[in-house]
Design a protein around this motif. Structure first.
Motif, short mmCIF file in Angstrom:
data_model
loop_
_atom_site.label_atom_id
_atom_site.label_comp_id
_atom_site.label_asym_id
_atom_site.label_seq_id
_atom_site.Cartn_x
_atom_site.Cartn_y
_atom_site.Cartn_z
N MET A 1 0.82 -1.21 0.00
CA MET A 1 0.00 0.00 0.00
C MET A 1 0.86 1.27 0.00
N GLY A 2 2.17 1.11 -0.27
CA GLY A 2 3.05 2.28 -0.33
C GLY A 2 3.37 2.87 1.02
N THR A 3 3.61 2.02 2.00
CA THR A 3 3.95 2.53 3.33
C THR A 3 5.22 1.85 3.86
N ILE A 4 5.89 2.53 4.79
CA ILE A 4 7.03 1.95 5.50
C ILE A 4 6.65 1.90 6.97
N THR A 5 6.89 0.74 7.60
CA THR A 5 6.59 0.61 9.02
C THR A 5 7.78 1.10 9.82
N ALA A 6 7.53 1.99 10.78
CA ALA A 6 8.62 2.49 11.62
C ALA A 6 9.18 1.33 12.43
N PRO A 7 10.52 1.18 12.45
CA PRO A 7 11.11 0.00 13.10
C PRO A 7 11.02 0.09 14.63
N ASN A 8 10.97 -1.07 15.25
CA ASN A 8 10.83 -1.09 16.71
C ASN A 8 12.13 -1.24 17.48
N GLY A 9 13.23 -1.49 16.74
CA GLY A 9 14.52 -1.63 17.42
C GLY A 9 14.96 -0.32 18.05
N PHE A 10 15.89 -0.38 18.97
CA PHE A 10 16.38 0.83 19.63
C PHE A 10 17.24 1.65 18.67
N GLY A 11 17.26 2.95 18.86
CA GLY A 11 18.04 3.82 17.98
C GLY A 11 17.41 3.87 16.59
N LEU A 12 18.26 3.81 15.57
CA LEU A 12 17.77 3.87 14.18
C LEU A 12 16.80 2.73 13.87
N GLY A 13 17.02 1.60 14.55
CA GLY A 13 16.13 0.46 14.33
C GLY A 13 16.54 -0.44 13.17
N TYR A 14 17.67 -0.14 12.57
CA TYR A 14 18.23 -1.00 11.51
C TYR A 14 19.66 -1.32 11.92
N ASN A 15 20.16 -2.47 11.50
CA ASN A 15 21.56 -2.78 11.77
C ASN A 15 22.44 -2.18 10.68
N VAL A 16 23.53 -1.57 11.13
CA VAL A 16 24.46 -1.00 10.17
C VAL A 16 25.45 -2.10 9.76
N ASN A 17 25.58 -2.31 8.46
CA ASN A 17 26.44 -3.38 7.94
C ASN A 17 27.89 -2.87 7.86
N ARG A 18 28.61 -3.07 8.96
CA ARG A 18 29.97 -2.54 9.10
C ARG A 18 30.93 -3.11 8.05
N GLU A 19 30.75 -4.38 7.78
CA GLU A 19 31.67 -5.03 6.83
C GLU A 19 31.54 -4.39 5.45
N LEU A 20 30.29 -4.16 5.04
CA LEU A 20 30.06 -3.52 3.75
C LEU A 20 30.56 -2.07 3.77
N ILE A 21 30.31 -1.38 4.88
CA ILE A 21 30.77 0.01 5.00
C ILE A 21 32.30 0.05 4.86
N ASP A 22 32.99 -0.86 5.52
CA ASP A 22 34.45 -0.90 5.43
C ASP A 22 34.90 -1.09 3.98
N ARG A 23 34.17 -1.95 3.28
CA ARG A 23 34.54 -2.24 1.89
C ARG A 23 34.34 -1.02 0.99
N LEU A 24 33.34 -0.21 1.31
CA LEU A 24 33.00 0.94 0.46
C LEU A 24 33.75 2.21 0.86
N THR A 25 34.43 2.15 2.03
CA THR A 25 35.09 3.35 2.55
C THR A 25 36.37 3.67 1.78
#
Ligand code: MG
Length: 375
Positions: A337-361
């Motif tokens: 229906m064109g909506t995004i559900t606000a995540p329930n996790g603490f903080g941003l609510g998404y996990n940051v993919n550190r390994e990918l970030i390191d590769r792209l840095t």
């Protein structure tokens, strides 16, 4: 919260497809991320500058300079009780809203984690679900645009926004409206017209648009106030609004009836909340605009979009529309229906993919508070 350290990184990320606006074409993004350490908790922020000073005066490189030489040395070692106390500390540095926003927003992520709550709730968000629209870049011809609109509508998006520029406006709009007479449609000129074009802009009225976004110069509220009475279509300001003072001036002078809030452009969550408060008090609807963000910026946009004033569908859409692999997990997904559900996790609510970030840095710089530097 004692700010123990800040790490600034530049990532290279390639968009799935080139994106064209009235000021140019983008495909290779240079994304800056802030990783902030406070009381042993790590928070993330994104600096939403473009590579060139074409949207506003900031760029990836000016932000790198401002953060490296001014913001990071200023905030590391500071002790604040809430992230909302950070903006007054940054006040001596004029402008550079996007650079400041990246730093401040990372601390909001820390604070939400420390309080064991989702960032959107800490900000005062009231929507568990946000409504999404899409922003479509300028296409070669009207036929390919119509095809693209059809694709996006089949994904459920609730509002279609078309980027336009002189020579690529009425013909594209006519083609889309003929095929889709009833969809919620708006256009974004990114400052491509002038007040002398008022007669031309009045022709947009027949397309029953939700709004025309930032038709005139990026820093000129007064000309928009002169234009609005000449056209029926509601003007939405984007580039012109950097803080609550600007938005008060814009609304009170009749320069706009709708406001696009971009978290970076207004300098972070504290200012964004103020801007939406000003708009709510004056019954002016707001929505969240996008800056081709990575997942970190997208997650912050989702949190902001849950605030009560965000009554119109925003430009926050699915990760996969932009990236083959986003740097957060799970990627942002849009429901049927064109909506995004606000995540329930603490903080941003998404996990940051550190390994990918390191590769792209491609470059990194870190600052540590002297009290922790030796440990
Ligand atoms: Mg815009």
């Amino acid at each position: 919260m004692k700010i123990e350290g800040v790490t600034l990184r530049e990532l290279r990320m390639r968009l799935n497809a080139p994106f064209e606006t009235s000021f140019g074409i983008t495909q290779d993004r240079r994304i800056l991320l802030i990783e902030m350490l406070a009381d042993g908790v790590t928070g993330w922020g994104e600096i939403t500058t473009l590579e060139s000073p074409s949207y506003n005066s900031e760029t990836t490189d000016t932000a790198w300079h401002i953060i490296s030489d001014f913001l990071a040395p200023l905030v590391v070692g500071q002790n604040v009780s809430t992230a909302a106390e950070l903006p007054p500390l940054l006040e001596p540095i004029r402008g550079h809203y996007m650079a400041k926003a990246g730093v401040e927003n990372a601390l909001w992520d820390v604070e939400a984690q420390q309080r064991s709550m989702p960032l959107w709730k800490l900000l005062g968000g009231t929507r568990e679900e946000i409504t999404c629209g899409v922003s479509l870049g300028i296409r070669e011809n009207p036929q390919s645009l119509v095809k693209k609109v059809e694709e996006e509508l089949s994904c459920g998006y609730q509002r279609i926004k078309l980027k336009i520029k002189p020579g690529k406006d009425l013909n594209f709009l006519t083609a889309v409206r003929n095929v889709f007479p009833n969809i919620v449609l708006s256009v974004d000129a990114n400052s491509a017209y002038r007040l002398k074009d008022a007669d031309h802009l009045r022709k947009f009225d027949e397309f029953d648009l939700l709004m025309i976004e930032q038709p005139l110069e990026w820093d000129d509220i007064y000309s928009h106030a002169l234009l609005q009475p000449k056209i029926r279509t509601a003007i939405c300001l984007d580039e012109c609004i950097s803080n609550d003072r600007h938005v008060i001036g814009a609304i009170e002078s009749g320069a706009c009836k709708i406001v696009n809030i971009k978290l970076g452009r207004v300098g972070g969550h504290t200012s964004a909340r103020k801007v939406q408060d000003v708009c709510r008090e004056r019954k002016v609807p707001v929505w969240c605009g996008g800056m081709l963000e990575s997942g970190v910026g997208r997650a912050h946009n989702i949190a902001m979009s849950t605030l009560p004033g965000f009554t119109l569908p925003g430009d926050v859409s699915a990760s996969q529309r932009y990236w083959s692999q986003d740097i957060i997990e799970p990627p942002v997904d849009v429901g049927p229906m064109g909506t995004i559900t606000a995540p329930n996790g603490f903080g941003l609510g998404y996990n940051v993919n550190r390994e990918l970030i390191d590769r792209l840095t491609v470059r990194t710089r870190s600052w540590r508070d002297a009290a922790y530097a030796s440990s």
